[in-house]
Design a protein around this motif. Structure first.
Motif, PDB file in Angstrom:
ATOM      1  N   THR A  38      35.621  53.290  38.221  1.00  0.00           N
ATOM      2  CA  THR A  38      34.732  53.660  39.359  1.00  0.00           C
ATOM      3  C   THR A  38      33.527  53.420  39.983  1.00  0.00           C
ATOM      4  O   THR A  38      33.257  53.156  40.804  1.00  0.00           O
ATOM      5  N   THR A  39      32.448  52.501  38.524  1.00  0.00           N
ATOM      6  CA  THR A  39      31.539  52.049  38.831  1.00  0.00           C
ATOM      7  C   THR A  39      31.855  50.827  39.325  1.00  0.00           C
ATOM      8  O   THR A  39      31.128  50.441  39.990  1.00  0.00           O
ATOM      9  N   SER A  40      32.926  49.943  38.791  1.00  0.00           N
ATOM     10  CA  SER A  40      32.902  48.620  38.989  1.00  0.00           C
ATOM     11  C   SER A  40      33.790  48.100  40.563  1.00  0.00           C
ATOM     12  O   SER A  40      33.283  47.984  40.999  1.00  0.00           O
ATOM     13  N   MET A  41      34.633  49.826  40.872  1.00  0.00           N
ATOM     14  CA  MET A  41      34.938  49.677  41.802  1.00  0.00           C
ATOM     15  C   MET A  41      33.966  50.393  42.919  1.00  0.00           C
ATOM     16  O   MET A  41      34.010  49.029  44.009  1.00  0.00           O
ATOM     17  N   ARG A  42      32.722  50.448  42.546  1.00  0.00           N
ATOM     18  CA  ARG A  42      31.681  50.763  42.994  1.00  0.00           C
ATOM     19  C   ARG A  42      31.176  49.737  43.851  1.00  0.00           C
ATOM     20  O   ARG A  42      30.702  49.085  45.353  1.00  0.00           O
ATOM     21  N   ILE A  43      31.191  48.974  42.448  1.00  0.00           N
ATOM     22  CA  ILE A  43      29.837  47.481  42.748  1.00  0.00           C
ATOM     23  C   ILE A  43      31.000  46.049  43.373  1.00  0.00           C
ATOM     24  O   ILE A  43      30.162  45.952  45.115  1.00  0.00           O
ATOM     25  N   LEU A  44      32.464  46.676  43.975  1.00  0.00           N
ATOM     26  CA  LEU A  44      32.772  45.782  45.002  1.00  0.00           C
ATOM     27  C   LEU A  44      33.174  46.408  46.338  1.00  0.00           C
ATOM     28  O   LEU A  44      33.070  45.013  46.999  1.00  0.00           O
ATOM     29  N   ALA A  45      32.550  47.787  46.222  1.00  0.00           N
ATOM     30  CA  ALA A  45      32.620  48.436  47.629  1.00  0.00           C
ATOM     31  C   ALA A  45      30.914  48.019  48.260  1.00  0.00           C
ATOM     32  O   ALA A  45      30.783  49.228  49.023  1.00  0.00           O
ATOM     33  N   THR A  46      29.766  47.447  47.427  1.00  0.00           N
ATOM     34  CA  THR A  46      28.646  47.083  47.670  1.00  0.00           C
ATOM     35  C   THR A  46      27.936  48.926  47.355  1.00  0.00           C
ATOM     36  O   THR A  46      26.913  48.886  48.350  1.00  0.00           O
ATOM     37  N   LEU A  47      28.489  49.823  46.822  1.00  0.00           N
ATOM     38  CA  LEU A  47      27.927  50.762  46.874  1.00  0.00           C
ATOM     39  C   LEU A  47      26.554  51.025  45.471  1.00  0.00           C
ATOM     40  O   LEU A  47      26.535  51.767  44.932  1.00  0.00           O
ATOM     41  N   GLU A  48      27.321  49.740  44.908  1.00  0.00           N
ATOM     42  CA  GLU A  48      26.329  49.684  43.519  1.00  0.00           C
ATOM     43  C   GLU A  48      26.072  48.195  43.428  1.00  0.00           C
ATOM     44  O   GLU A  48      26.918  47.504  43.294  1.00  0.00           O
ATOM     45  N   LEU A  49      24.556  48.206  42.340  1.00  0.00           N
ATOM     46  CA  LEU A  49      24.497  47.182  42.070  1.00  0.00           C
ATOM     47  C   LEU A  49      24.803  46.844  40.138  1.00  0.00           C
ATOM     48  O   LEU A  49      24.735  47.163  39.638  1.00  0.00           O
ATOM     49  N   PRO A  50      25.220  45.626  40.273  1.00  0.00           N
ATOM     50  CA  PRO A  50      25.435  45.934  38.539  1.00  0.00           C
ATOM     51  C   PRO A  50      24.223  44.829  38.260  1.00  0.00           C
ATOM     52  O   PRO A  50      22.915  44.510  39.031  1.00  0.00           O
ATOM     53  N   THR A  51      24.076  45.204  37.349  1.00  0.00           N
ATOM     54  CA  THR A  51      23.077  44.814  35.742  1.00  0.00           C
ATOM     55  C   THR A  51      22.653  43.864  36.258  1.00  0.00           C
ATOM     56  O   THR A  51      21.819  42.235  35.853  1.00  0.00           O
ATOM     57  N   SER A  52      24.035  43.053  35.894  1.00  0.00           N
ATOM     58  CA  SER A  52      24.450  41.061  35.592  1.00  0.00           C
ATOM     59  C   SER A  52      25.341  41.250  36.309  1.00  0.00           C
ATOM     60  O   SER A  52      26.511  42.123  36.867  1.00  0.00           O
ATOM     61  N   GLY A  53      26.043  39.668  36.752  1.00  0.00           N
ATOM     62  CA  GLY A  53      27.274  39.811  37.139  1.00  0.00           C
ATOM     63  C   GLY A  53      27.048  39.331  38.602  1.00  0.00           C
ATOM     64  O   GLY A  53      26.824  40.086  39.086  1.00  0.00           O
ATOM     65  N   ASP A  54      28.817  39.927  38.909  1.00  0.00           N
ATOM     66  CA  ASP A  54      28.470  39.185  40.918  1.00  0.00           C
ATOM     67  C   ASP A  54      30.438  39.855  40.845  1.00  0.00           C
ATOM     68  O   ASP A  54      31.379  40.242  40.082  1.00  0.00           O
ATOM     69  N   ALA A  55      30.676  40.440  42.873  1.00  0.00           N
ATOM     70  CA  ALA A  55      31.641  40.795  42.901  1.00  0.00           C
ATOM     71  C   ALA A  55      31.857  40.362  44.062  1.00  0.00           C
ATOM     72  O   ALA A  55      30.365  39.986  45.008  1.00  0.00           O
ATOM     73  N   PHE A  56      33.117  39.829  44.510  1.00  0.00           N
ATOM     74  CA  PHE A  56      33.512  38.901  45.245  1.00  0.00           C
ATOM     75  C   PHE A  56      34.337  39.666  46.134  1.00  0.00           C
ATOM     76  O   PHE A  56      35.328  39.720  45.887  1.00  0.00           O
ATOM     77  N   VAL A  57      34.283  39.916  47.358  1.00  0.00           N
ATOM     78  CA  VAL A  57      35.903  39.720  48.166  1.00  0.00           C
ATOM     79  C   VAL A  57      35.280  38.593  48.873  1.00  0.00           C
ATOM     80  O   VAL A  57      34.215  38.063  50.160  1.00  0.00           O
TER      81      VAL A  57
END
Length: 308
Positions: A41-60
């Motif tokens: 859920t945490t990584s899905m929320r990062i993809l959905a712009t609802l959570e910021l990662p400590t490092s790295g990035d997610a792309f759509v």
């Protein structure tokens, strides 16, 4: 279409997501599985712009969910595992609210609402209060909310949770229909047998780390170093049991009537060696087959059951 690049999310001493990377191609369904607390859920929320990662990035669609969240949200539909509704609100009013929130106006809003209600089977429920819907219909409504602005990417977090068998089958058909239309879908679920049927690839995560990322058939091939087999003997099984006991690659031998099950370590070459050994010993083997591994079996092999 959908990508995590070395994403890490830390909460105090806990690394909820630990350097996770994967790519989901356009028009495919990616199953994301793991125990509770694994980091799904945490990584899905990062993809959905609802959570910021400590490092790295997610792309759509090549857009960063960290640096360009507004443009990402226009391309993405998110269906959370739990969603809130408004009391005394009908299905049509609920969808109309989110259509307006996504900037849809006039005929376009009407067209999208009509399409969503037809596609999700909510047309007959349009004026019914949300509080009176069954679990399956509420899930359809939540999916309709995620689809209202016609996103190219969908993130579905436990969409089949609590559904009866018919509702799960219908939801599975909906997901495949969306993928056939070219939408890219990331879906998490604890119902692994259903994911195996609808997913092009699966990712297995535990304690925040991605343990596997491949097709189900490829995961089966990789796991064949430890393979369970079954043989059916024509007559007494004593000779077969004696022969199998001579092979160091064979373990966990079990016998029921004329059926013997056992495990072979060492991959396909060792499985062939076992068959040759039985034939040389003149064991009357009527059937010799590999036990097909389900996604549940692969999951149990790859994970240890540890939680954070």
């Amino acid at each position: 279409m959908l990508e995590l690049q070395h994403v890490t999310r830390v909460f105090g001493p806990t690394r909820a997501v630990d350097d996770v990377s994967f790519l989901v191609p356009k028009g495919s369904v990616f199953g994301y599985i793991g125990p509770n607390g694994a980091g799904k859920t945490t990584s899905m929320r990062i993809l959905a712009t609802l959570e910021l990662p400590t490092s790295g990035d997610a792309f759509v669609e090549g857009l960063s969910s960290v640096n360009d969240p507004d443009r990402v949200r226009r391309r993405l539909g998110f269906m959370p595992d739990h969603f809130s509704t408004y009391s005394d609100t009908s299905c049509a009013e609920y969808l109309d609210f989110f259509a307006r929130s996504n900037g849809l106006v006039g005929r376009e809003r009407t067209r999208r609402m009509r399409w969503v209600m037809d596609f999700t089977g909510l047309r007959a429920m349009a004026e019914k209060p949300i509080n009176g819907l069954s679990k399956g219909m509420r899930q359809r409504l939540c999916l309709g909310r995620a689809l209202i602005h016609d996103p190219s990417v969908l993130i579905l977090d436990e969409p089949a949770a609590g559904l009866d068998p018919r509702a799960r089958i219908e939801l599975r058909q909906i997901i495949r229909s969306l993928a056939a239309e070219g939408k890219t879908i990331l879906v998490s679920s604890h119902i692994l047998s259903e994911l195996a049927e609808i997913c092009d690839r699966v990712g297995i995560i535990e304690q925040g780390r991605l343990l596997a990322n491949d097709t189900v058939s490829a995961l089966r091939m990789k796991s064949q170093f430890h393979q369970d087999l079954i043989i059916l003997i024509d007559g007494p099984t004593d000779g077969a049991l004696d022969s199998l006991s001579q092979l160091p690659c064979v373990s966990d031998v079990r016998c029921t009537d004329q059926t013997i099950s056992f495990r072979v370590e060492g991959g396909p070459s060792k499985q062939i060696q076992v068959l040759h050994h039985l034939c040389d010993a003149r064991v009357p083997v009527m059937e010799y087959r590999v036990v097909d591994e389900s996604l549940e079996d692969l999951f149990m092999k790859l994970t240890s059951g540890h939680v954070q």
